[in-house]
Scaffold this active site. Sequence first.
Site, PDB file in Angstrom:
ATOM      1  N   HIS A  10      39.825 -19.178  42.328  1.00 34.25           N
ATOM      2  CA  HIS A  10      40.572 -18.257  43.183  1.00 34.25           C
ATOM      3  C   HIS A  10      40.080 -18.421  44.612  1.00 34.25           C
ATOM      4  O   HIS A  10      38.897 -18.659  44.836  1.00 34.25           O
ATOM      5  CB  HIS A  10      40.360 -16.806  42.728  1.00 34.25           C
ATOM      6  CG  HIS A  10      41.378 -15.878  43.280  1.00 34.25           C
ATOM      7  ND1 HIS A  10      41.225 -15.274  44.515  1.00 34.25           N
ATOM      8  CD2 HIS A  10      42.569 -15.479  42.797  1.00 34.25           C
ATOM      9  CE1 HIS A  10      42.293 -14.535  44.739  1.00 34.25           C
ATOM     10  NE2 HIS A  10      43.127 -14.638  43.729  1.00 34.25           N
TER      11      HIS A  10
ATOM     12  N   ASP B 190      45.449 -14.961  35.467  1.00 35.69           N
ATOM     13  CA  ASP B 190      46.456 -15.691  34.706  1.00 35.69           C
ATOM     14  C   ASP B 190      45.905 -16.349  33.453  1.00 35.69           C
ATOM     15  O   ASP B 190      46.669 -16.857  32.637  1.00 35.69           O
ATOM     16  CB  ASP B 190      47.098 -16.764  35.595  1.00 35.69           C
ATOM     17  CG  ASP B 190      47.947 -16.135  36.674  1.00 35.69           C
ATOM     18  OD1 ASP B 190      48.651 -15.165  36.361  1.00 35.69           O
ATOM     19  OD2 ASP B 190      47.903 -16.599  37.830  1.00 35.69           O
TER      20      ASP B 190
HETATM   21  N1  CMC Z   1      40.187 -26.614  38.214  1.00 33.98           N
HETATM   22  C1  CMC Z   1      39.368 -27.573  38.682  1.00 33.98           C
HETATM   23  N2  CMC Z   1      38.842 -27.605  39.909  1.00 33.98           N
HETATM   24  C2  CMC Z   1      39.144 -26.577  40.709  1.00 33.98           C
HETATM   25  C3  CMC Z   1      39.979 -25.535  40.310  1.00 33.98           C
HETATM   26  C4  CMC Z   1      40.505 -25.571  38.998  1.00 33.98           C
HETATM   27  N3  CMC Z   1      41.308 -24.602  38.553  1.00 33.98           N
HETATM   28  N4  CMC Z   1      40.119 -24.646  41.314  1.00 33.98           N
HETATM   29  C5  CMC Z   1      39.394 -25.137  42.340  1.00 33.98           C
HETATM   30  N5  CMC Z   1      38.804 -26.294  41.962  1.00 33.98           N
HETATM   31  C6  CMC Z   1      37.873 -27.106  42.771  1.00 33.98           C
HETATM   32  C7  CMC Z   1      38.616 -27.863  43.874  1.00 33.98           C
HETATM   33  O1  CMC Z   1      39.061 -29.123  43.429  1.00 33.98           O
HETATM   34  C8  CMC Z   1      37.543 -27.957  44.935  1.00 33.98           C
HETATM   35  O2  CMC Z   1      36.632 -28.962  44.545  1.00 33.98           O
HETATM   36  P1  CMC Z   1      35.915 -29.884  45.677  1.00 33.98           P
HETATM   37  O3  CMC Z   1      35.072 -28.942  46.475  1.00 33.98           O
HETATM   38  O4  CMC Z   1      35.132 -30.871  44.897  1.00 33.98           O
HETATM   39  O5  CMC Z   1      37.023 -30.508  46.478  1.00 33.98           O
HETATM   40  C9  CMC Z   1      36.792 -26.617  44.804  1.00 33.98           C
HETATM   41  O6  CMC Z   1      36.984 -26.223  43.426  1.00 33.98           O
HETATM   42  C10 CMC Z   1      37.300 -25.536  45.743  1.00 33.98           C
HETATM   43  O7  CMC Z   1      38.669 -25.308  45.442  1.00 33.98           O
HETATM   44  P2  CMC Z   1      39.839 -25.207  46.499  1.00 33.98           P
HETATM   45  O8  CMC Z   1      41.024 -25.970  45.991  1.00 33.98           O
HETATM   46  O9  CMC Z   1      39.343 -25.521  47.862  1.00 33.98           O
HETATM   47  O10 CMC Z   1      40.124 -23.662  46.391  1.00 33.98           O
HETATM   48  P3  CMC Z   1      41.357 -22.902  46.985  1.00 33.98           P
HETATM   49  O11 CMC Z   1      40.851 -21.583  47.396  1.00 33.98           O
HETATM   50  O12 CMC Z   1      42.068 -23.710  48.009  1.00 33.98           O
HETATM   51  O13 CMC Z   1      42.347 -22.766  45.733  1.00 33.98           O
HETATM   52  C11 CMC Z   1      43.373 -21.945  43.779  1.00 33.98           C
HETATM   53  C12 CMC Z   1      42.415 -21.631  44.932  1.00 33.98           C
HETATM   54  C13 CMC Z   1      43.639 -20.663  42.997  1.00 33.98           C
HETATM   55  C14 CMC Z   1      44.716 -22.451  44.331  1.00 33.98           C
HETATM   56  C15 CMC Z   1      42.729 -23.023  42.867  1.00 33.98           C
HETATM   57  O14 CMC Z   1      41.513 -22.521  42.344  1.00 33.98           O
HETATM   58  C16 CMC Z   1      43.663 -23.444  41.737  1.00 33.98           C
HETATM   59  O15 CMC Z   1      44.537 -24.287  41.946  1.00 33.98           O
HETATM   60  N6  CMC Z   1      43.486 -22.865  40.496  1.00 33.98           N
HETATM   61  C17 CMC Z   1      44.361 -23.162  39.399  1.00 33.98           C
HETATM   62  C18 CMC Z   1      45.680 -22.429  39.546  1.00 33.98           C
HETATM   63  C19 CMC Z   1      45.550 -20.959  39.251  1.00 33.98           C
HETATM   64  O16 CMC Z   1      44.986 -20.553  38.222  1.00 33.98           O
HETATM   65  N7  CMC Z   1      46.138 -20.124  40.130  1.00 33.98           N
HETATM   66  C20 CMC Z   1      46.168 -18.661  39.963  1.00 33.98           C
HETATM   67  C21 CMC Z   1      45.356 -17.964  40.995  1.00 33.98           C
HETATM   68  S1  CMC Z   1      45.147 -16.196  40.610  1.00 33.98           S
HETATM   69  C22 CMC Z   1      46.707 -15.501  40.616  1.00 33.98           C
HETATM   70  C23 CMC Z   1      47.538 -15.766  41.820  1.00 33.98           C
HETATM   71  O17 CMC Z   1      47.075 -15.912  42.936  1.00 33.98           O
HETATM   72  O18 CMC Z   1      48.754 -15.793  41.684  1.00 33.98           O
END
Ligand code: CMC
Length: 439
Positions: A315, A373
């Site tokens: 998140h 989720d």
């Molecule tokens: N699986 C694997 N790696 C992950 C995940 C994941 N679900 N989420 C983040 N990471 C990694 C990401 O690759 C990055 O790694 P590195 O530092 O090596 O590049 C690190 O963790 C930081 O992540 P980020 O992408 O910079 O984080 P963000 O804040 O931009 O993204 C997020 C947040 C929710 C979009 C992301 O965690 C994600 O895509 N999660 C899966 C989708 C999901 O479950 N979404 C629902 C969110 S809660 C309800 C809502 O908001 O609607």
Amino acid sequence: MSSSATGAAKPTVTVTLDGSNRSTRLPVLSGSIGPDVVDIRKLYGDLGVFTFDPGYGATASCESKITYIDGDAGVLLYRGYPIEQLAEQSDFIEVSYLLMYGDLPTPSQLEAFRKGVTYHTMVHEQLRRFFDGFRRDAHPMAVICGVVGALAAFYHDNLDINDPHQREIAAYRLIAKIPTIAAWAYKYSIGQPFMYPRNDLSYAENFLYMLNAVPSESWKPNPILSRAMDRILVLHADHEQNASTSTVRLAGSTGANPFACVAAGIAALWGPAHGGANEAVLKMLGEIGSPENIPQFISEVKDKNSHTKLMGFGHRVYKNFDPRAKIMKETCHEVLAELGIKDEPLLDMAMEMERIALSDDYFIQRKLYPNVDFYSGIILKAMGIPTSMFTVLFAVARTVGWVSQWKEMIEDPSQRIGRPRQIYTGATQRDYVPVDRRG
Ligand code: CMC
């Protein structure tokens, strides 16, 4: 750039542009809780530089009194009340009132609000025809996005956003009609007759009724399932300045009508990184197939080149357990027990996945925990809700959050059109060359 705090009462940050003799002192603003915020509004005027923050990880876009998240501690408050207390002791209509008006209602305020919402649940009969324009196999998110946007064409009497009374009516209409529109999108996709709302049922019961009942059978609410649905709605009702809410605010900042703004919010919610994740979790669990394939899947997730994410994990704000995920997990067990499902392979797999992920360095270092989720899809599936409706349900719940945030924005005297800037990295100015002189 250097920074300095000048006294406890009114701290400021001084920004100096290295290599020049120009500097400016920026005020530091404090909310009621949460980190302080540097007010950069005069930075461009004083120094001629913008700030750069793609994804807005370090930028507060507005002031808000609605929802507070402490992502490190895993805390979520609606108007100051912890989500755990609201999920346990309140219900969706009361929470909707709280989000919209700022305080818990008195008994008579609650009754009036409940009645006001209940008596706006029907939609204009001509709106039915919109559904016929969609292909039978259309995704229900596409359908509700279109139909909610179309509401603006039906309710000309409440499109003046500067009139508080009209804003109020629009808010009631959106909160009241979204379950009807959502349920009809589902009924359309399976070819069953649309069920009209029933005013003797609660908000959650009525939604389940419109989804599951058919005219030829009598239908009785199941209290455990209604309670579970109500709790899911409460947990999803608002979440401060997330992508869809920011979309609603940005659209609303132009003066667009609330139906158009909420349709924009629905579009933003649909993405798998946001509300679409609940649907994506079940798809992921289905593709993994069985627990022995989890380690292989986890190594794929950790492989940068695979672009595979563990859906339902991670998140932007929570760097700890999403408090909603904890409640969802409990509710999941309750619902399965009520339905007599002793063995749900998807739940077993989700719990095993959670166990493995939470002990794996990749997830620990990045502070990736289950989000709301991760378990919601399993509950919804057990309740007989089809996967394609999961994100729709999220939209039904979030409508009150969008509407409350939209109202707050319109009522904020400092509100201006949202208009981010950019770092331009394209071609510099050049002269047009006629086509016969090119190449
Ligand atoms: N699986 C694997 N790696 C992950 C995940 C994941 N679900 N989420 C983040 N990471 C990694 C990401 O690759 C990055 O790694 P590195 O530092 O090596 O590049 C690190 O963790 C930081 O992540 P980020 O992408 O910079 O984080 P963000 O804040 O931009 O993204 C997020 C947040 C929710 C979009 C992301 O965690 C994600 O895509 N999660 C899966 C989708 C999901 O479950 N979404 C629902 C969110 S809660 C309800 C809502 O908001 O609607």
